[in-house]
Enzyme design. Structure first.
Site, PDB file in Angstrom:
ATOM      1  N   TYR A 130       0.820  -1.213   0.000  1.00  0.00           N
ATOM      2  CA  TYR A 130       0.000   0.000   0.000  1.00  0.00           C
ATOM      3  C   TYR A 130       0.855   1.264   0.000  1.00  0.00           C
ATOM      4  O   TYR A 130       1.779   1.414   0.799  1.00  0.00           O
ATOM      5  CB  TYR A 130      -0.921   0.024   1.228  1.00  0.00           C
ATOM      6  CG  TYR A 130      -1.686   1.335   1.354  1.00  0.00           C
ATOM      7  CD1 TYR A 130      -2.667   1.666   0.422  1.00  0.00           C
ATOM      8  CD2 TYR A 130      -1.409   2.240   2.362  1.00  0.00           C
ATOM      9  CE1 TYR A 130      -3.365   2.858   0.509  1.00  0.00           C
ATOM     10  CE2 TYR A 130      -2.106   3.452   2.471  1.00  0.00           C
ATOM     11  CZ  TYR A 130      -3.079   3.742   1.528  1.00  0.00           C
ATOM     12  OH  TYR A 130      -3.755   4.931   1.608  1.00  0.00           O
ATOM     13  N   GLY A 148      -6.042   5.356  -0.391  1.00  0.00           N
ATOM     14  CA  GLY A 148      -7.394   5.505   0.124  1.00  0.00           C
ATOM     15  C   GLY A 148      -8.368   4.570  -0.564  1.00  0.00           C
ATOM     16  O   GLY A 148      -8.147   3.355  -0.643  1.00  0.00           O
ATOM     17  N   HIS A 170      -4.109  16.799  -3.594  1.00  0.00           N
ATOM     18  CA  HIS A 170      -4.436  17.027  -2.183  1.00  0.00           C
ATOM     19  C   HIS A 170      -4.175  18.473  -1.753  1.00  0.00           C
ATOM     20  O   HIS A 170      -4.584  18.863  -0.660  1.00  0.00           O
ATOM     21  CB  HIS A 170      -3.633  16.071  -1.298  1.00  0.00           C
ATOM     22  CG  HIS A 170      -4.156  14.656  -1.307  1.00  0.00           C
ATOM     23  ND1 HIS A 170      -4.596  14.047  -2.447  1.00  0.00           N
ATOM     24  CD2 HIS A 170      -4.300  13.742  -0.306  1.00  0.00           C
ATOM     25  CE1 HIS A 170      -4.988  12.812  -2.160  1.00  0.00           C
ATOM     26  NE2 HIS A 170      -4.836  12.608  -0.873  1.00  0.00           N
ATOM     27  N   ASN A 218       0.665  12.392   5.819  1.00  0.00           N
ATOM     28  CA  ASN A 218      -0.106  11.593   6.770  1.00  0.00           C
ATOM     29  C   ASN A 218       0.308  11.872   8.208  1.00  0.00           C
ATOM     30  O   ASN A 218       1.060  11.106   8.817  1.00  0.00           O
ATOM     31  CB  ASN A 218       0.073  10.101   6.474  1.00  0.00           C
ATOM     32  CG  ASN A 218      -1.122   9.516   5.756  1.00  0.00           C
ATOM     33  OD1 ASN A 218      -2.241   9.587   6.249  1.00  0.00           O
ATOM     34  ND2 ASN A 218      -0.890   8.952   4.586  1.00  0.00           N
ATOM     35  N   ARG A 273     -14.286  35.701  44.648  1.00  0.00           N
ATOM     36  CA  ARG A 273     -13.997  34.668  45.623  1.00  0.00           C
ATOM     37  C   ARG A 273     -13.627  33.331  44.955  1.00  0.00           C
ATOM     38  O   ARG A 273     -12.811  32.567  45.483  1.00  0.00           O
ATOM     39  CB  ARG A 273     -15.218  34.475  46.519  1.00  0.00           C
ATOM     40  CG  ARG A 273     -14.980  33.590  47.695  1.00  0.00           C
ATOM     41  CD  ARG A 273     -16.150  33.449  48.651  1.00  0.00           C
ATOM     42  NE  ARG A 273     -17.396  34.068  48.265  1.00  0.00           N
ATOM     43  CZ  ARG A 273     -18.584  33.491  48.431  1.00  0.00           C
ATOM     44  NH1 ARG A 273     -18.667  32.289  48.960  1.00  0.00           N
ATOM     45  NH2 ARG A 273     -19.687  34.124  48.097  1.00  0.00           N
TER      46      ARG A 273
END
Length: 523
Positions: free
Chosen positions: A60, A67, A90, A203, A292
């Site tokens: 891969y 993807g 991208h 990535n 306070r």
């Protein structure tokens, strides 16, 4: 919050990068070097990737698509084009360019992972990214494009595109010019991406992590400043310091942040004639919650920041890529690019930033209201009715707080599926980071308005008492710094520049530093 000249040198190795290193590179232009050991490790892992690239077994991202297109085997003669296509397609961000410091943090953190020897890139890739950083070249990264899953894909792709000699970038002077021209001037040769390298460049959770680390640094300083401004408001409102004594905090309710904030406020109020003046004969039993309970609110914010830092430190130690090269040589797909751990704490910090701003605004409003300010003129005006004083400054503060409340709505609970349902759950961490940056800016401005209000109230107390009711040493030190550039009480005048100057002093750390001249280092 400030940008300085180049500071110390930061070395990338297999591990050991600190949050301070990220800040040094992102904001202060620290030089980045890669250790010889790291480069050797990167080269060693790369040889293994090249063996897989020449194998008949699909791997891969090395010999396949990405993807939802991962099932396609890519012939060897098309793999360089595959990497180029990945980065170009991208680089699809839109909107305004994000800040230079965000881009530098993004690139440095990606270079850190590339140098870890877990991504399979060639040494030239990580070296080129470092060279671009050191040359002061800043890729133009657009506001929208990341879903915080599969990494900050679009932002990182815009950076990778510049390494290829394409895209958009600004030079050291901040002027956007042609990328080939910028690289040539710096003596940098554009890279030709090989197998796996496009994926390795995009990535990661680097954008959201970089913004988280910078927000943590800013919030640490602002929360201490919030203790200072809250203490000044106590003086301005004739409040008591007895609710801040240590035996009421760690011994009774052991939250470390609360104890730290209470200690800070007690030290800022130490030796205050204003506070001492009403310890006897004051009919009030208790101060309002905004005075306070200031340590309880700011302290809870401190503890949340500490939790966020723990998460950020773990993420900083990570080597995030997909696929990743394991020590035994396996190249394995994984989901470590999912930004959920980072996105959650980014959202947590937006909540506490909004709440600390909210309580500060309540203190400001109290000082402007003659029904609740214990003798101060309406809106701290020089001549109420003729003058409006700080009336509209509080409007501005209220608007900032309202904006921060909207920004506190979490981004991480949203998910819009993408990539043909391959990426069917995303973190939205980039968006959580972007809104946190806005919230932190809002908090800084809110504290600046509280500072202007509290110091004006103190000055008026002093004038109304013929110099008897004066602040303690810490308050006096803060007043001295502020009054050098911001006027005190008087007739109405153009107020915006004074508020902007107070904002600058808060953001630079000058207000905290002034108080520390009297108190010593605050928590």
């Amino acid at each position: 919050m400030t940008t300085a000249v180049r500071s110390h040198e930061v070395t990338l190795s297999f591990s050991g990068v600190t949050p301070e290193d990220v800040i040094a590179v992102a904001r202060h232009n620290a030089k980045v070097v890669i250790s010889a050991e790291a480069l050797a490790g990167v080269e060693r892992v790369r040889k293994h990737i090249e063996e897989l690239a020449h194998s008949d077994t699909p791997a891969y991202g090395i010999s396949t698509g990405f993807g939802a297109l991962a099932n396609r085997h890519i012939p060897a003669d098309m793999r360089t084009q595959l990497q180029k296509s990945l980065i170009r397609s991208h680089s699809a961000g839109m909107g305004p360019a994000v800040e230079r410091e965000v881009v530098r943090a993004l690139m440095f953190l990606r270079a850190k992972t590339l140098a870890s020897g877990r991504t399979g890139v060639r040494p030239v890739v990580v070296q080129t990214m470092v060279d671009v950083l050191n040359a002061g070249i800043t890729p133009v990264v657009r506001e929208f494009g990341s879903l915080g899953c599969s990494g900050d894909l679009a932002p990182l792709s815009h950076c990778a595109l510049v390494l290829m000699g394409e895209g958009e970038a600004a030079g050291p002077d901040g002027v956007v010019r042609p990328v080939p021209e910028l690289l040539a001037e710096a003596g940098i040769t554009p890279i030709e991406l090989a197998e796996k390298e496009g994926l390795a460049l995009v990535n990661g959770t680097d954008g959201m992590l970089g913004m988280l680390l910078m927000a943590i640094a800013d919030l640490k300083m602002l929360l201490t400043t919030a203790d200072v401004t809250a203490a000044l408001s106590v003086e301005g409102l004739l409040g008591t310091d007895q609710v801040f004594v240590p035996e009421l905090h760690m011994e009774l309710r052991p939250h470390p942040g609360q104890a730290a904030s209470a200690d800070n406020m007690l030290r800022v109020l130490a030796n205050s004639p204003i506070v001492a003046s009403h310890r006897v004969g004051d009919s009030r039993v208790q101060d309002a919650y905004s005075l306070r309970c200031a340590p309880q609110v700011a302290g809870a914010a401190r503890d949340t920041v500490d939790h966020a830092l723990m998460v950020a430190t773990r993420e900083l130690a990570a080597s995030i890529d997909n696929p990743v090269v394991l020590p035994d040589g396996r190249v394995s797909s994984n989901g470590n690019f999912h930004g959920a751990p980072v996105a959650y704490v980014l959202d947590f910090l937006a909540i506490v930033s909004a709440d600390v701003a909210s309580i500060a605004e309540r203190r400001t409003d109290r000082m402007l209201d003659p029904a609740r300010s214990h003798g101060l003129p309406a809106f701290l005006a020089g001549d109420p009715g003729v003058d409006s004083g700080l009336m509209i400054a509080q409007y501005t503060q209220a608007g900032l707080v309202s904006d921060s409340k909207r920004l506190a709505v979490p981004a991480s609970v949203d998910s819009i599926p993408s990539s043909a349902m391959q990426e069917d759950h995303v973190s939205m961490g980039w968006h959580a980071a972007r809104k946190l940056r806005k919230s932190v800016e809002n908090l800084r401005r809110v504290l600046a308005i509280e500072l202007v209000t509290a110091t004006r109230a103190i000055d008026m107390r002093t004038a109304m008492s013929d110099g008897v009711l004066v602040p303690g040493p810490a308050g006096a030190a803060v007043l001295e710094v502020l009054r050098a550039t911001v006027q005190g009480p008087g007739s109405d005048r153009f107020l915006s520049p004074e508020l902007e100057e107070a904002d600058r002093l808060v953001g630079s750390g000058a207000i905290r530093a002034a108080a520390e001249k009297a108190t010593g280092p605050l928590n």
